[in-house]
Scaffold this active site. Structure first.
Site, short mmCIF file in Angstrom:
data_model
loop_
_atom_site.label_atom_id
_atom_site.label_comp_id
_atom_site.label_asym_id
_atom_site.label_seq_id
_atom_site.Cartn_x
_atom_site.Cartn_y
_atom_site.Cartn_z
N ASP A 283 -10.66 4.00 -1.44
CA ASP A 283 -11.26 2.94 -0.62
C ASP A 283 -12.78 2.82 -0.80
O ASP A 283 -13.48 3.80 -0.96
CB ASP A 283 -11.01 3.23 0.87
CG ASP A 283 -9.57 2.98 1.25
OD1 ASP A 283 -8.71 2.87 0.35
OD2 ASP A 283 -9.30 2.90 2.46
N ASP B 44 0.83 -1.20 0.00
CA ASP B 44 0.00 0.00 0.00
C ASP B 44 0.88 1.26 0.00
O ASP B 44 1.68 1.48 0.91
CB ASP B 44 -0.88 -0.07 1.26
CG ASP B 44 -2.01 0.94 1.25
OD1 ASP B 44 -2.02 1.83 0.37
OD2 ASP B 44 -2.88 0.84 2.13
C1 GAL Z 1 -5.67 2.10 2.88
C2 GAL Z 1 -6.11 0.95 2.01
C3 GAL Z 1 -7.09 0.12 2.80
C4 GAL Z 1 -6.39 -0.40 4.05
C5 GAL Z 1 -5.80 0.77 4.85
C6 GAL Z 1 -4.95 0.28 6.02
O1 GAL Z 1 -4.76 2.88 2.17
O2 GAL Z 1 -6.71 1.44 0.84
O3 GAL Z 1 -7.57 -0.96 2.01
O4 GAL Z 1 -5.39 -1.30 3.68
O5 GAL Z 1 -5.01 1.60 4.04
O6 GAL Z 1 -4.33 1.30 6.72
#
Ligand code: GAL
Length: 392
Positions: A214, A144
């Protein structure tokens, strides 16, 4: 000569781990901790999720990855090796437990110094981390972008192209690190669709890449993400999938019909099916939506062609997906808040290869409808969907 050939074949098999196509020949299926537990997930929750994937029948329906999202990370030791935090006392033992259930296990990190929840990221420790994951027995990595965006901006202020190159390099670096371990791991990119990731995802070894920001457990957000997939079908193929984010089926206040629409579209879009609901309190309705074999068969169709939009109206969206047996899956969504009767509004059968009408099977109802024509009336509940399988 024959011996020599055998040796070469053996060498190729040994030195090339599973190819992307073999590893994710169809969209990966599983469960991930984030949508329900977010930062609260623990070792016990993951073990329980593994148990419930088995007892609910989800594993046998294809949901095999149990993915730990952000917040498992602890500190690095003096040699730079990452450790878990107190919520995950022994990752190897956890992976062994998940594997003993006939499931696979996934983990999460970031190319930046910190993850999105401000835990330790992998920057500067890519090979070390990939090796640690491999030693633990990890089968899937979600990577990520998070804080790496700051690094990109700091290093190349006012030069978006150079920032994008830096991002691609970071994803490539972790891919190489995974390959070096010799352990096959599904590689899941999460950078919210920046820089048209669908165009370069396969080059950096991605098996799936998020195409958007998200999801959350509302119909409106699910629909926004669905509509953002229009035109992306050509970038998906066995081994490489567009990912409109994990499922929210069973979460929030999504109604039965909204859950049906969500699952219908993830099937049409050949999206990874990573459930995100609270398995400890799953209703029979949610379980039967998530495990519907005929809908999953469309999602997992081996031709691997993603569906695309054929019609967009104020009330109705029609999307279609070609399937390996020559049939076509057709999704008709009522995106308005009114019960919709399609009177005289074309089903667009001609546009999806059936100029003379088609034999239709209503997939959710499990019912043959006989021959249908463009002008047939369909009734679709508010925020609901009809999923048809069409043959000549
Ligand atoms: C976001 C991601 C989510 C989750 C989250 C965790 O950036 O899109 O799916 O993984 O971080 O902190």
């Amino acid at each position: 000569m024959r011996r020599c050939l055998l040796f070469v074949v053996a060498l190729v098999v040994v030195s090339f781990p599973l190819s992307a196509q073999q590893l994710a020949a169809t969209p990966p299926m599983g469960w991930n901790s984030w949508n329900w537990f977010a930062g609260k997930v623990t070792d016990a929750d993951i073990r329980k999720a593994a148990d419930l994937l088995v007892s609910s029948g989800m594993r046998d329906a294809g949901y095999t990855y149990v993915n730990i999202d952000d917040t498992w990370e602890g500190k690095r030791d003096t040699s730079g090796v990452i450790h878990t935090n107190e919520k995950f006392p022994d990752m190897k033992a956890l992976a062994d437990y998940v594997h003993s259930k006939g499931l696979k296990i996934g983990i999460y990190s970031s190319p930046g110094p910190q993850t999105c929840a401000h835990y330790e990221g992998s920057l500067g420790h890519e090979e070390q981390d990939a090796k640690t994951y491999a030693d633990w027995g990890i089968d899937f990595l979600k990577y990520d972008l998070c804080s790496f965006r700051n690094n990109m901006k700091q290093e190349h202020p006012n030069d978006p192209d150079a920032q994008d190159r830096m991002m691609r390099d970071a994803y490539m670096k972790m891919h190489n690190a995974i390959v070096k371990t010799g352990r096959p791991m599904v590689y899941s990119l999460c950078q919210y669709g920046f820089d048209q990731v669908w165009q370069w995802g396969p080059e950096v070894g991605a098996n799936l890449w998020r195409t958007t920001g998200d999801i959350n457990a509302t119909y409106d957000r699910m629909l926004v993400l669905t509509l953002a997939q229009a035109g992306l079908a050509k970038y998906a193929a066995p081994g490489h999938w567009n990912d409109p984010d994990m499922l929210e089926v069973g979460n929030g206040k999504l109604t039965h019909d909204e859950n049906i629409s969500h699952m219908t579209m993830w099937a049409i879009l050949a999206s990874p099916l990573i459930a995100g609901n609270n398995l400890t309190q799953m209703s029979d309705d949610v379980r039967s939506i998530l495990t519907n074999r005929d809908v999953i068969a469309i999602n997992q169709d081996k031709l691997g062609k993603q569906g695309d939009r054929v019609f967009a109206g104020d009330q109705i969206e029609i999307w279609s997906r070609p399937l390996s047996d020559g049939s076509v899956a057709l999704a008709i969504l009522n995106v308005s808040t009114a019960r919709s009767q399609m009177h005289g509004l074309s089903l667009h059968l001609k546009d999806v290869g059936f100029p003379k009408g088609a034999q239709a099977h209503d997939v959710w109802a499990g019912k043959d409808l006989g021959r249908i024509k463009d002008t047939d009336v369909m009734t679709i509940p508010e925020h609901g969907a009809v999923l048809l399988k069409l043959t000549k």
